[in-house]
Motif scaffolding. Structure first.
Motif, mmCIF file in Angstrom:
data_model
loop_
_atom_site.group_PDB
_atom_site.id
_atom_site.type_symbol
_atom_site.label_atom_id
_atom_site.label_comp_id
_atom_site.label_asym_id
_atom_site.label_seq_id
_atom_site.Cartn_x
_atom_site.Cartn_y
_atom_site.Cartn_z
ATOM 1 N N UNK A 1 -3.883 -14.726 38.343
ATOM 2 C CA UNK A 1 -4.610 -14.156 37.716
ATOM 3 C C UNK A 1 -3.746 -13.366 36.719
ATOM 4 N N UNK A 2 -4.532 -13.077 35.438
ATOM 5 C CA UNK A 2 -3.637 -12.480 34.481
ATOM 6 C C UNK A 2 -2.550 -13.313 33.840
ATOM 7 N N UNK A 3 -2.821 -14.526 33.822
ATOM 8 C CA UNK A 3 -1.841 -15.308 33.047
ATOM 9 C C UNK A 3 -2.392 -15.766 31.852
ATOM 10 N N UNK A 4 -3.535 -16.044 31.721
ATOM 11 C CA UNK A 4 -4.342 -16.495 30.348
ATOM 12 C C UNK A 4 -5.616 -15.810 30.080
ATOM 13 N N UNK A 5 -6.040 -16.015 28.859
ATOM 14 C CA UNK A 5 -7.413 -15.382 28.219
ATOM 15 C C UNK A 5 -8.566 -16.400 29.024
ATOM 16 N N UNK A 6 -8.492 -17.493 29.792
ATOM 17 C CA UNK A 6 -9.508 -17.805 30.652
ATOM 18 C C UNK A 6 -10.080 -17.017 31.513
ATOM 19 N N UNK A 7 -9.095 -16.101 32.189
ATOM 20 C CA UNK A 7 -9.904 -15.180 32.866
ATOM 21 C C UNK A 7 -11.103 -14.449 32.474
ATOM 22 N N UNK A 8 -10.960 -14.207 31.162
ATOM 23 C CA UNK A 8 -12.315 -13.755 30.266
ATOM 24 C C UNK A 8 -13.513 -14.513 30.695
ATOM 25 N N UNK A 9 -13.471 -15.919 30.711
ATOM 26 C CA UNK A 9 -14.690 -16.700 30.978
ATOM 27 C C UNK A 9 -15.135 -16.533 32.343
ATOM 28 N N UNK B 1 -18.627 -24.909 30.656
ATOM 29 C CA UNK B 1 -19.906 -25.106 29.513
ATOM 30 C C UNK B 1 -19.480 -24.123 28.433
ATOM 31 N N UNK B 2 -19.193 -22.820 28.654
ATOM 32 C CA UNK B 2 -19.082 -21.888 27.765
ATOM 33 C C UNK B 2 -17.799 -22.209 26.914
ATOM 34 N N UNK B 3 -16.698 -22.677 27.500
ATOM 35 C CA UNK B 3 -15.615 -23.059 26.950
ATOM 36 C C UNK B 3 -15.772 -24.559 25.957
ATOM 37 N N UNK B 4 -16.591 -25.377 26.385
ATOM 38 C CA UNK B 4 -16.933 -26.399 25.562
ATOM 39 C C UNK B 4 -17.918 -26.097 24.496
ATOM 40 N N UNK B 5 -18.744 -25.098 24.525
ATOM 41 C CA UNK B 5 -19.626 -24.582 23.473
ATOM 42 C C UNK B 5 -18.879 -23.499 22.412
ATOM 43 N N UNK B 6 -17.680 -23.005 22.660
ATOM 44 C CA UNK B 6 -17.212 -21.942 21.898
ATOM 45 C C UNK B 6 -16.413 -22.744 20.796
ATOM 46 N N UNK B 7 -15.909 -21.684 19.801
ATOM 47 C CA UNK B 7 -14.983 -22.006 18.830
ATOM 48 C C UNK B 7 -13.648 -21.525 19.071
ATOM 49 N N UNK B 8 -13.294 -20.653 20.075
ATOM 50 C CA UNK B 8 -12.461 -19.839 20.400
ATOM 51 C C UNK B 8 -11.151 -20.857 20.853
ATOM 52 N N UNK B 9 -10.015 -20.425 21.006
ATOM 53 C CA UNK B 9 -8.827 -21.428 21.784
ATOM 54 C C UNK B 9 -8.022 -20.216 22.585
ATOM 55 N N UNK B 10 -8.488 -20.118 23.650
ATOM 56 C CA UNK B 10 -7.821 -19.168 24.608
ATOM 57 C C UNK B 10 -6.343 -19.655 24.872
ATOM 58 N N UNK B 11 -5.562 -18.650 24.774
ATOM 59 C CA UNK B 11 -3.812 -18.835 24.993
ATOM 60 C C UNK B 11 -3.634 -18.053 26.098
ATOM 61 N N UNK B 12 -2.300 -18.312 26.676
ATOM 62 C CA UNK B 12 -1.784 -17.563 27.774
ATOM 63 C C UNK B 12 -1.480 -16.319 27.065
ATOM 64 N N UNK B 13 -1.400 -15.256 28.124
ATOM 65 C CA UNK B 13 -1.133 -13.861 27.575
ATOM 66 C C UNK B 13 0.328 -13.701 27.010
#
Length: 519
Positions: free
Chosen positions: A383-391, A486-498
């Motif tokens: 946990x706490x490595x990337x912005x994927x935690x938000x998803x 699915x949320x990631x696939x519908x998004x325009x965002x590019x989540x990154x590592x923190x």
């Protein structure tokens, strides 16, 4: 999921070992299931990605001899040290190689840390410590995340960095607590066959030899050089540590038995409706151990939980997403080979991606979904490595559940499953395990169930399909994977590592190669 798990873990598939008749059956079945679910062949019109593998077994290993110090030393293969190679060559000979202590063997520019600073180790033998410099920090905070291991602490990284530096050999000093396992595990894992993905150069850019040395043996080695091991190990924890030439010479040699084979990843895709050249990746490994040590006459390690049910979830997610219609971005589904041999299928995909990693938004990996029943939580690995935690947290909130940090972050589990092979190339990946705070019985019941599986079924012939399993917890977890992906696939965002994560700079460089990088 029940049907796929039952089929893949049946005796007819013989434990799904790469290169076996079980692989042939598995590949045929998965192609059928992917097509039935609604996927299209994902590798230039083909379902399969060839994964060339090499099995290297060290034979006739000489003792590791140390000369040039106060006392000549000889360390036996097995009890005192283990050694092997990734080089595809019949013989390895390291002779009179200068021995250097390089602390933790870490080069982390983003942290201002370089254990090889000012040192040319070409042709030399490097001795390094396991884990990170701040592994004894009680909390998961600090330059290297304290108690929570980073990739810089893993033995695989130590080998890779030593090879980048040009070392002839690298030896990791074994200490049980920071390694998270005893010498018995090191010895059993490193005195048989080593597997690598085949490569055009035969891995000749790797160090000629790599391995581990017992703590007591290391102390003797340092003492022969007139050095105090504990004092140097303590100094290596401090930023600015300078490597130390021990004034010793190391020699070791061995022969290699080499066997080559070709295994396969299975790749399917649901093309995106608006951004088909942006990809979300979902993975699970199809392989298991094949035939293994018999228990009560049963020599098939069926791998029902590990990982037929993960592959079943992959098929179910493909079907659910196909029924929902194309997402904005493409969704890639990969059933990976050779996870049990050292993440080799995913490593090969990472080195030879079917879809550009700079355009792979992120993804998730599924491994050994647990049949414990519904839980109030999931255990997040890393946990706490990337912005994927938000998803993940958003999906958990919809279920009325929560994330629980892994209880043993010092063991580095984030770096020990297939998602890591994408992460090390910069692709944000999330991985979680079934929670242990069960709706029925709470933590006590969850921990007891996990312990029972680990002690009685994990990597054993008894990991078989059970018609009495409670699938409701698996359904919860697969629904999370669906919502997240699915949320990631519908998004325009590019989540990154923190910021500060060891994979952040890799991702930034990767994305910078793409024209019109999304911010």
């Amino acid at each position: 999921m029940k049907a796929v798990t039952k089929t893949l873990s049946s005796d007819a598939f013989e434990g799904r070992a790469p290169g076996s008749a079980g692989e042939t059956k598995t590949l045929a079945y998965l192609q059928q299931q992917f097509a039935k679910a609604g996927l299209k062949p994902g590798n230039k019109g083909q379902w399969l990605q060839d994964v060339p593998l090499v099995e290297i077994t060290a034979k006739n290993v000489t003792p590791l001899t140390i000369t040039g110090g106060k006392t000549p030393l000889s360390f036996a293969y097995g009890p005192d040290m283990v050694v092997g190679t990734y080089r595809v060559t019949p013989h390895i000979d390291v002779t009179n190689s200068d021995v250097v202590f390089a602390g933790y063997g870490i080069v982390a520019p983003e942290k201002g840390w370089n254990d090889y600073a000012g040192l040319d180790v070409k042709g030399k033998t490097v001795v390094v410590l396991i884990n990170d410099p701040d592994w004894q920090t009680p909390e998961a905070k600090g330059l290297f995340n304290g108690r929570a291991m980073t990739y810089y602490g893993r033995w695989t990284y130590k080998y890779e960095e030593a090879a980048r530096q040009g070392a002839a050999a690298v030896l990791i000093v074994h200490q049980t607590e920071p390694a998270a396992y005893g010498w018995n595990v090191v010895r059993s894992s490193n005195t048989g066959a080593e597997h690598v993905a085949d490569a055009a150069d035969g891995h000749m850019t790797d160090s000629a030899a790599h391995g581990w040395i017992q703590l007591d043996a290391a102390r003797k080695l340092f003492a022969s050089a007139g050095k105090d091991f504990d004092a140097l190990a303590a100094a290596a924890k401090v930023k600015g540590f300078k490597p130390v030439d021990l004034g010793l010479k190391a020699s070791v040699s061995f022969d290699n038995t080499i066997a080559k084979q070709v295994s396969h990843n299975v790749v399917g895709i649901l093309p995106g409706r608006e951004a088909p050249d942006e990809y979300v990746l979902l993975s699970a490994h199809w392989d298991h151990l094949g035939r293994c040590t018999p228990v009560n006459g049963d020599d098939i390690c069926n791998g029902a939980v590990d990982n037929a049910d993960g592959v079943a979830a992959l098929v179910a997610l493909a079907q659910a997403n196909a029924k929902a219609g194309p997402a904005r971005r493409s969704m890639v589904f990969v059933a990976l080979t050779a996870e049990e041999s050292g993440l080799l299928g995913s490593a090969y995909y990472g080195e030879n991606p079917v879809y550009p990693l700079a355009k792979t938004v992120g993804g998730a990996n599924m491994d050994a979904l647990a049949m414990y029943g519904p839980a109030k939580d999931v255990i997040v690995i890393g946990p706490g490595k990337s912005e994927l935690d938000n998803y993940l947290n958003a999906a958990l909130k919809r279920q009325g559940r929560h994330a629980t940090p892994e209880p043993t972050p010092e063991k580095g589990f984030y770096y020990r499953s297939d998602h890591f092979s994408l992460a090390k190339h910069g692709v944000p990946m999330v991985y979680f395990e079934t929670g242990q705070d069960l709706v029925k019985g709470g933590l006590a019941a969850g921990r007891a169930a996990a312990k029972d599986y680990e002690e009685h079924r994990y990597h054993a012939p008894s990991d078989e399909y059970d018609p009495n399993w409670d699938w409701s917890g698996v359904q919860q977890d697969v629904a999370l994977y669906y919502m997240l992906s699915r949320d990631l696939a519908e998004s325009r965002a590019w989540p990154n590592w923190l910021p500060g994560d060891e994979f952040r700079s890799i991702r930034d460089k990767s994305r910078a190669t793409v024209t019109g990088v999304a911010k």
